[in-house]
Design a protein around this motif. Structure first.
Motif, PDB file in Angstrom:
ATOM      1  N   PHE A  36       2.776  40.238  -1.584  1.00 22.98           N
ATOM      2  CA  PHE A  36       1.619  41.077  -1.260  1.00 22.98           C
ATOM      3  C   PHE A  36       0.709  41.251  -2.467  1.00 22.98           C
ATOM      4  CE2 PHE A  36       4.614  43.234   1.933  1.00 22.98           C
ATOM      5  CZ  PHE A  36       4.270  42.342   2.931  1.00 22.98           C
ATOM      6  N   CYS A  39      -1.061  37.841  -3.218  1.00 20.53           N
ATOM      7  CA  CYS A  39      -2.162  37.581  -2.274  1.00 20.53           C
ATOM      8  C   CYS A  39      -3.358  38.468  -2.578  1.00 20.53           C
ATOM      9  CB  CYS A  39      -1.703  37.823  -0.837  1.00 20.53           C
ATOM     10  SG  CYS A  39      -0.608  36.558  -0.200  1.00 20.53           S
ATOM     11  N   ALA A  40      -3.098  39.737  -2.868  1.00 22.75           N
ATOM     12  CA  ALA A  40      -4.181  40.669  -3.185  1.00 22.75           C
ATOM     13  C   ALA A  40      -4.907  40.255  -4.464  1.00 22.75           C
ATOM     14  CB  ALA A  40      -3.626  42.084  -3.322  1.00 22.75           C
ATOM     15  N   VAL A  43      -7.150  37.217  -3.624  1.00 21.49           N
ATOM     16  CA  VAL A  43      -8.332  37.624  -2.850  1.00 21.49           C
ATOM     17  C   VAL A  43      -9.300  38.404  -3.735  1.00 21.49           C
ATOM     18  CG1 VAL A  43      -9.118  39.067  -0.928  1.00 21.49           C
ATOM     19  CG2 VAL A  43      -7.134  37.577  -0.636  1.00 21.49           C
ATOM     20  N   LEU A  67      -5.927  46.057  -1.389  1.00 22.68           N
ATOM     21  CA  LEU A  67      -5.578  44.834  -0.656  1.00 22.68           C
ATOM     22  C   LEU A  67      -4.065  44.635  -0.579  1.00 22.68           C
ATOM     23  CD1 LEU A  67      -8.343  42.386  -1.913  1.00 22.68           C
ATOM     24  CD2 LEU A  67      -8.079  43.335   0.383  1.00 22.68           C
ATOM     25  N   THR A  68      -3.329  45.092  -1.599  1.00 25.42           N
ATOM     26  CA  THR A  68      -1.867  45.022  -1.536  1.00 25.42           C
ATOM     27  C   THR A  68      -1.352  45.896  -0.400  1.00 25.42           C
ATOM     28  OG1 THR A  68      -1.665  44.581  -3.902  1.00 25.42           O
ATOM     29  CG2 THR A  68       0.278  45.460  -2.791  1.00 25.42           C
ATOM     30  N   SER A  71      -2.417  44.330   3.012  1.00 26.72           N
ATOM     31  CA  SER A  71      -1.620  43.153   3.385  1.00 26.72           C
ATOM     32  C   SER A  71      -0.187  43.549   3.737  1.00 26.72           C
ATOM     33  CB  SER A  71      -1.641  42.102   2.268  1.00 26.72           C
ATOM     34  OG  SER A  71      -1.032  42.605   1.100  1.00 26.72           O
ATOM     35  N   LEU A  74      -0.338  44.939   7.310  1.00 27.84           N
ATOM     36  CA  LEU A  74      -0.626  43.908   8.321  1.00 27.84           C
ATOM     37  C   LEU A  74       0.448  42.830   8.428  1.00 27.84           C
ATOM     38  CD1 LEU A  74      -4.450  43.373   7.727  1.00 27.84           C
ATOM     39  CD2 LEU A  74      -3.340  44.625   9.595  1.00 27.84           C
ATOM     40  N   LEU A  75       1.086  42.487   7.312  1.00 29.80           N
ATOM     41  CA  LEU A  75       2.000  41.343   7.307  1.00 29.80           C
ATOM     42  C   LEU A  75       3.480  41.696   7.304  1.00 29.80           C
ATOM     43  CD1 LEU A  75       0.140  39.059   4.748  1.00 29.80           C
ATOM     44  CD2 LEU A  75       0.142  38.885   7.234  1.00 29.80           C
ATOM     45  N   TRP A  76       3.834  42.966   7.119  1.00 29.19           N
ATOM     46  CA  TRP A  76       5.251  43.326   6.998  1.00 29.19           C
ATOM     47  C   TRP A  76       6.050  42.915   8.227  1.00 29.19           C
ATOM     48  CZ3 TRP A  76       8.246  44.777   3.103  1.00 29.19           C
ATOM     49  CH2 TRP A  76       9.518  45.217   3.400  1.00 29.19           C
TER      50      TRP A  76
END
Length: 150
Positions: A36, A39-40, A43, A67-68, A71, A74-76
Motif C-alpha cells: 500500500f 503504490c501510494a 502514485v 493514498l496509502t 488503497s 479499497l484493496l484490502w
C-alpha cells in the motif's frame, strides 16, 4: 541527501518501487503494508511529476499518507480473498513412483526400513506385502514411504 530534496518525484518513485519489490520478492506478498505504501508513493510521484500537487515534502507526505489509507480501504478485501485461494493438492516429488523389491514383509502393523538415497525410510502399506514383491512409492512423507504392489 540534497539530491532527494531537489528531485522529490524521482525519490518517491524509487522509494515506491523499492517497497513494492521488497513486498513481492522478499516477503512473498504476505503483508500488504509495504504494498500500500509503495503504490501510494508511486502514485504520489506521478502526481508530483505532472504538477497536480505542489513540489514540497509536506504535500508529498500528506498525499502518500492519504493514498496509502485509500488503497488499504479499497484493496484490502480483494487482496485478502486472493490469499485464501490456496491449492491443496500435494506436490509430487521425485520419490513418488520409485520402484523396488521388498527385502522384508510389510503390513499395516509391520513398518520395516528401506535405505534409499542416503536415508532410512519407514515403509508403510495398507495391505500385507510379502518380501520379494515389487512395490511402488505412492506417497513420500518425512522419513516415510507409502507403498503399494506394482
Amino acid at each position: 541527501m540534497d539530491w532527494a530534496f531537489n528531485n522529490l518525484a524521482e525519490s518517491l518513485l524509487i522509494l515506491g518501487i523499492l517497497l513494492l519489490v521488497i513486498e513481492v520478492a522478499v516477503l512473498g506478498f504476505s503483508t500488504f503494508v509495504l504494498f500500500f505504501v509503495g503504490c501510494a508513493a508511486v502514485v504520489t510521484a506521478g502526481l508530483l511529476y505532472v504538477g497536480f500537487i505542489p513540489d514540497t515534502w509536506l504535500s508529498a507526505m500528506l498525499s502518500t499518507g492519504v493514498l496509502t489509507g485509500l488503497s488499504a480501504v479499497l484493496l484490502w478485501k480483494p487482496l485478502k480473498n486472493m490469499q485464501t485461494q490456496v491449492d491443496t493438492t500435494k506436490a509430487q516429488g521425485d520419490l513418488v513412483g520409485h520402484r523396488f523389491i521388498l527385502l522384508e514383509d510389510v503390513a499395516p502393523e509391520l513398518t520395516p526400513e528401506y535405505h534409499y538415497s542416503g536415508i532410512d525410510w519407514k515403509l508403510k502399506s495398507n495391505e500385507h506385502l510379502v518380501a520379494g514383491t515389487q512395490v511402488e512409492v505412492t506417497q513420500a512423507d518425512v522419513g516415510e514411504f507409502h507403498i503399494k504392489a506394482s
